[in-house]
Design a protein around this motif. Structure first.
Motif, PDB file in Angstrom:
ATOM      1  N   GLY A  55       0.841  -1.187   0.000  1.00  0.00           N
ATOM      2  CA  GLY A  55       0.000   0.000   0.000  1.00  0.00           C
ATOM      3  C   GLY A  55       0.872   1.231   0.000  1.00  0.00           C
TER       4      GLY A  55
ATOM      5  N   CYS B 247      -2.452  -4.367  -3.881  1.00  0.00           N
ATOM      6  CA  CYS B 247      -2.893  -3.302  -2.988  1.00  0.00           C
ATOM      7  C   CYS B 247      -4.405  -3.152  -3.133  1.00  0.00           C
ATOM      8  CB  CYS B 247      -2.192  -2.000  -3.363  1.00  0.00           C
ATOM      9  SG  CYS B 247      -2.733  -0.574  -2.400  1.00  0.00           S
ATOM     10  N   PRO B 248      -5.143  -3.140  -2.020  1.00  0.00           N
ATOM     11  CA  PRO B 248      -6.587  -2.951  -2.122  1.00  0.00           C
ATOM     12  C   PRO B 248      -6.934  -1.679  -2.895  1.00  0.00           C
ATOM     13  CG  PRO B 248      -5.961  -3.449   0.132  1.00  0.00           C
ATOM     14  CD  PRO B 248      -4.694  -3.242  -0.632  1.00  0.00           C
TER      15      PRO B 248
ATOM     16  N   PHE C 103       1.594   1.658   5.565  1.00  0.00           N
ATOM     17  CA  PHE C 103       0.350   1.097   5.038  1.00  0.00           C
ATOM     18  C   PHE C 103      -0.369   0.150   6.008  1.00  0.00           C
ATOM     19  CE2 PHE C 103       2.786  -2.610   3.908  1.00  0.00           C
ATOM     20  CZ  PHE C 103       1.855  -3.640   3.774  1.00  0.00           C
TER      21      PHE C 103
ATOM     22  N   TYR D 137      -3.295   1.763   8.186  1.00  0.00           N
ATOM     23  CA  TYR D 137      -4.653   1.995   7.693  1.00  0.00           C
ATOM     24  C   TYR D 137      -5.274   0.745   7.082  1.00  0.00           C
ATOM     25  CZ  TYR D 137      -2.282   2.916   3.180  1.00  0.00           C
ATOM     26  OH  TYR D 137      -1.500   2.826   2.051  1.00  0.00           O
ATOM     27  N   GLN D 138      -4.477  -0.185   6.567  1.00  0.00           N
ATOM     28  CA  GLN D 138      -5.075  -1.383   5.987  1.00  0.00           C
ATOM     29  C   GLN D 138      -5.580  -2.361   7.045  1.00  0.00           C
ATOM     30  OE1 GLN D 138      -2.876  -3.341   2.898  1.00  0.00           O
ATOM     31  NE2 GLN D 138      -2.909  -1.542   1.577  1.00  0.00           N
TER      32      GLN D 138
ATOM     33  N   ASP E 110      -9.210  -2.876   6.918  1.00  0.00           N
ATOM     34  CA  ASP E 110      -9.800  -3.419   5.691  1.00  0.00           C
ATOM     35  C   ASP E 110      -9.998  -4.925   5.876  1.00  0.00           C
ATOM     36  OD1 ASP E 110     -10.263  -4.435   3.069  1.00  0.00           O
ATOM     37  OD2 ASP E 110      -9.162  -2.751   2.192  1.00  0.00           O
TER      38      ASP E 110
ATOM     39  N   VAL F  58      -8.196  -7.436   3.564  1.00  0.00           N
ATOM     40  CA  VAL F  58      -6.782  -7.680   3.856  1.00  0.00           C
ATOM     41  C   VAL F  58      -6.659  -8.672   5.013  1.00  0.00           C
ATOM     42  CG1 VAL F  58      -4.632  -6.618   4.660  1.00  0.00           C
ATOM     43  CG2 VAL F  58      -6.049  -5.445   2.952  1.00  0.00           C
TER      44      VAL F  58
END
Length: 192
Positions: A8, A34-35, A88, A91-92, A95, A98
């Motif tokens: 990310g 990466c999402p 990254f 914040y991921q 998600d 992830v």
């Protein structure tokens, strides 16, 4: 053999490029995803520098063009997972897509290599319960809150910790030995 590498924006530059190039050298196909980004999109890496302040500073690293779509991955195609650090994971970890990827690799007992702040993602996924691991020292509370035992190595050591299918390290200075132990878990033999 294919390996999945989660990425990310503001991934640590060394922790993206070093595993990619080392695994490519061994003829291992690395899919970096990466999402919400597609093949052809770029992610920005960062260089984290310890320069005498109370925390590290961050400078832009090399941009990286993705070659694979996050939405197209089939987890059963991959022999292992690499979870680098940088910013990254911060914040991921919110998600669920992830986190589900990480859970899949642990449920399947496939090799996972996590370094630095990458352990924040493992803690958020709930896979550290009853496990021990290393991470960047500022992630100690994340590891403990995630049910793991934090192994305290100096951030700039070349130490790694192995617990079952997980190999972890505190930061990029350990990349060489971290990758060596990961490829052993993959069953890859390197002879000289």
């Amino acid at each position: 053999m294919k390996i999945l590498l989660l990425a990310g924006d503001y991934i640590e530059d060394y922790e993206l490029y070093a595993p990619l190039k080392a695994l490519e050298m061994l003829d291992i196909d690395v899919h970096i995803v990466c999402p919400d980004k597609q093949a052809g999109d770029t992610i920005q890496t960062a260089l984290h520098i310890v320069d005498g302040w109370q925390t590290y500073s961050e400078r832009p690293g090399h941009p990286f063009e993705l070659e694979h779509n996050f939405s197209d991955i089939n987890l059963d195609d991959y022999a292992g997972l690499v979870v680098p650090g940088g910013r990254f994971p911060e914040y991921q970890r919110y998600d669920q897509r992830v986190l589900d990827i990480i859970i899949h690799f642990f449920d399947q007992k496939k090799p996972v290599a996590a370094v630095c702040h990458g352990l924040q993602l493992l803690a958020a996924a709930g896979v550290l319960k009853g496990r021990s691991c290393s991470a960047f020292p500022m992630c100690k509370l994340d590891v403990i809150a995630g049910g793991g035992e934090y192994i305290d190595f100096d951030a700039f050591s070349k130490n790694v910790h192995i617990d079952g299918n997980l190999v972890s390290a505190p930061a990029y200075p350990a990349i060489g030995v971290w990758l060596r132990e990961f490829i052993k878990l993959l069953g890859v033999k390197v002879t000289l």
